[in-house]
Design a protein around this motif. Structure first.
Motif, PDB file in Angstrom:
ATOM      1  N   THR A 136     113.048 157.908 -22.045  1.00  0.00           N
ATOM      2  CA  THR A 136     114.254 158.700 -22.298  1.00  0.00           C
ATOM      3  C   THR A 136     114.233 159.391 -23.652  1.00  0.00           C
ATOM      4  O   THR A 136     114.991 160.333 -23.878  1.00  0.00           O
ATOM      5  N   ASP A 137     113.377 158.922 -24.552  1.00  0.00           N
ATOM      6  CA  ASP A 137     113.230 159.558 -25.865  1.00  0.00           C
ATOM      7  C   ASP A 137     111.844 160.184 -25.946  1.00  0.00           C
ATOM      8  O   ASP A 137     110.832 159.482 -25.829  1.00  0.00           O
ATOM      9  N   LEU A 138     111.820 161.492 -26.149  1.00  0.00           N
ATOM     10  CA  LEU A 138     110.541 162.194 -26.197  1.00  0.00           C
ATOM     11  C   LEU A 138     110.054 162.238 -27.638  1.00  0.00           C
ATOM     12  O   LEU A 138     110.141 163.256 -28.330  1.00  0.00           O
ATOM     13  N   ASN A 139     109.540 161.096 -28.096  1.00  0.00           N
ATOM     14  CA  ASN A 139     108.973 160.993 -29.441  1.00  0.00           C
ATOM     15  C   ASN A 139     107.467 161.152 -29.336  1.00  0.00           C
ATOM     16  O   ASN A 139     106.777 160.251 -28.849  1.00  0.00           O
ATOM     17  N   VAL A 143     114.492 164.737 -28.363  1.00  0.00           N
ATOM     18  CA  VAL A 143     113.213 165.450 -28.403  1.00  0.00           C
ATOM     19  C   VAL A 143     112.773 165.499 -29.857  1.00  0.00           C
ATOM     20  O   VAL A 143     113.433 166.115 -30.699  1.00  0.00           O
ATOM     21  N   ASN A 144     111.661 164.838 -30.152  1.00  0.00           N
ATOM     22  CA  ASN A 144     111.172 164.749 -31.521  1.00  0.00           C
ATOM     23  C   ASN A 144     109.694 165.130 -31.552  1.00  0.00           C
ATOM     24  O   ASN A 144     108.843 164.400 -31.040  1.00  0.00           O
ATOM     25  N   LEU A 145     109.417 166.286 -32.143  1.00  0.00           N
ATOM     26  CA  LEU A 145     108.039 166.783 -32.220  1.00  0.00           C
ATOM     27  C   LEU A 145     107.530 166.820 -33.662  1.00  0.00           C
ATOM     28  O   LEU A 145     106.586 167.548 -33.970  1.00  0.00           O
ATOM     29  N   MET A 154     114.104 170.102 -19.224  1.00  0.00           N
ATOM     30  CA  MET A 154     114.985 169.045 -19.704  1.00  0.00           C
ATOM     31  C   MET A 154     116.250 169.018 -18.855  1.00  0.00           C
ATOM     32  O   MET A 154     116.865 170.056 -18.605  1.00  0.00           O
ATOM     33  N   THR A 155     116.635 167.838 -18.413  1.00  0.00           N
ATOM     34  CA  THR A 155     117.823 167.719 -17.573  1.00  0.00           C
ATOM     35  C   THR A 155     118.638 166.530 -18.050  1.00  0.00           C
ATOM     36  O   THR A 155     118.380 165.967 -19.119  1.00  0.00           O
TER      37      THR A 155
END
Length: 432
Positions: A197-200, A218-220, A233-234
């Motif tokens: 659930t966390d896009l790290n 969202v962490n890039l 993303m939804t």
């Protein structure tokens, strides 16, 4: 006796011929002659697909098919005489038992496998065996509908460059550790992995990113080398509000937070609700750090959302090298938002200053246009701001509403009369 020219071909040529055949047929060439007995045993890329058996004939897979499929894979692996570079298995779990796949993967783990692809078409949650995690020579790993749970001693794949996870049961911690401990990772695909659930993304060498899911974050920040990204993303199906985690702190901006960490982006697709995520917070007129290399951009836009066009315009103003632009009209129902901090009234798309020159833009594709004024204003802006524009392709919705059908001839006439900055700009209207 007439000379057998095919049998006399060099080994690399016959290997190329065999690699173009379905593996089932390639294996059967071993009965042609003594010269062909071990030809198929020298193939480096092995692909097994149960669709080439009974399923291709639109009938149920019977016991004989199962035995033939399993026995053939056992035979190929047993007699193989060169290292196996690639192993691909596409099947359903009612065709192949977990113990069979375990046996094959254990064998492959002892043969310096480089590419491993396991695609299972049933939701039985095949548990990837620990032997996979000992394959430190793996360069490409692709899994569909599997359970990924490495042993506690797993320290990552030191050679992995490409990872694709489709509907894989993997926890947040395992995913993040897998990415972080694969230092050479260059390509990442993550689709329908619901527990992530966390896009790290901590991958300093990552160049390509494709994700689809309901992400809270969202962490890039640790993926500064990305040059191509597709972000779908939804939100969760049972959620009617935008997630709290999407709302940035007062005075901050999701748009800046993301693009401050995409300095090398060249191709970008902003799909589904990702534009909504980017639009939350304080919208700047331009990014702090321009996207100097971005030359292709695709955006899903809902013209019912007053934040959509300002967000898109910010990206356009900050992309001096943009050459290709795709706009997809997003017609999904606008979601309500809980927090008044993001409910401040912003200028509608009709009031926004379109002051911007798209000096390199050459190709524009617009899909799903219905002809509302906001859409037409945006098209007019693109035509007046693109001095090098060559072609604009416009397509109405695939399943248009009656009002769209009735008004389309008028819409066509109006579009063709729009002024254009480029003398060579061509407007092409296509059927849906």
């Amino acid at each position: 006796m007439e000379m057998d020219r095919i049998s006399g071909l060099p080994n690399d040529v016959t290997e190329k011929i065999l690699s173009c055949l379905p593996l089932r047929e390639a294996v059967r060439t071993s009965v042609l002659s003594s010269k062909w007995r071990y030809k198929s045993a020298m193939l480096q890329d092995l692909e097994f697909d149960d669709s080439s058996w009974g399923r291709s004939q639109n009938r149920e897979f019977d016991d004989d098919d199962y035995l033939e499929f399993v026995n053939m894979i056992d035979h190929v692996l047993l007699v193989h005489i060169v290292p196996i570079r690639k192993f691909k298995l596409c099947c359903t779990m009612d065709v192949v038992a977990a113990r069979d796949i375990d046996r094959w993967i254990t064998h492959l783990s002892r043969n310096s496998i480089k590419e491993l692809i396991i695609m299972l078409w049933e939701d039985h949650g095949y548990n990837i065996p620990f032997s996979v995690f000992s394959c430190q020579g793996l360069v490409h790993l692709e899994l569909l509908k599997c359970l990924l749970k490495p042993p506690s001693t797993f320290k990552g794949f030191k050679s992995l460059k490409s990872l694709q996870l489709h509907a894989v049961d993997v926890t947040q911690d395992v995913f993040e550790n897998l990415i972080r401990c694969s230092p050479l990772l260059e390509r990442l695909t993550l689709r329908h992995c619901d527990d992530v659930t966390d896009l790290n993304i901590d991958a300093p060498n990552l160049q390509y990113l494709h994700v689809l899911g309901a992400f809270d974050v969202v962490n890039l920040e640790s993926a500064l080398s990305i040059t191509e990204a597709e972000i779908y993303m939804t939100i969760h199906d049972d959620q009617i509000w935008l997630p709290d985690s999407w709302i940035p702190a007062c005075g901050s901006s999701n748009l800046l937070k993301i693009f401050d960490h995409l300095p090398h982006i060249r191709r970008l697709e902003i799909k589904w609700r990702f534009l909504k995520y980017l639009s939350l917070g304080s919208l700047p007129e331009k990014l702090n750090k321009p996207c100097q290399y971005l030359n292709a951009l695709s955006i899903d836009i809902s013209f019912d959302d007053p934040d959509a066009i300002p967000t898109a315009l910010c990206l356009l103003r900050s992309s001096p090298a943009l050459q290709e632009l795709e706009i997809v009209m997003d017609r999904r129902k606008k979601l309500e938002r809980r927090h008044t901090v993001v409910e401040e009234v912003k200028s509608s798309c009709l009031d926004v200053s379109y002051n911007c020159t798209l000096s390199q833009l050459r190709l524009v594709k617009i899909t799903g246009i219905s002809g509302v004024k906001a859409e037409l204003d945006f098209i007019r802006f693109l035509l007046l701001s693109s001095p090098l524009l060559e072609r604009m392709t416009i397509t109405p919705p695939r399943f248009p509403e009656p009002a769209t059908v009735d008004g389309f001839p008028k819409l066509v006439k109006e579009l063709l009369q729009f002024k254009r900055e480029s003398k060579h700009a061509e407007i092409i209207l296509l059927d849906p």
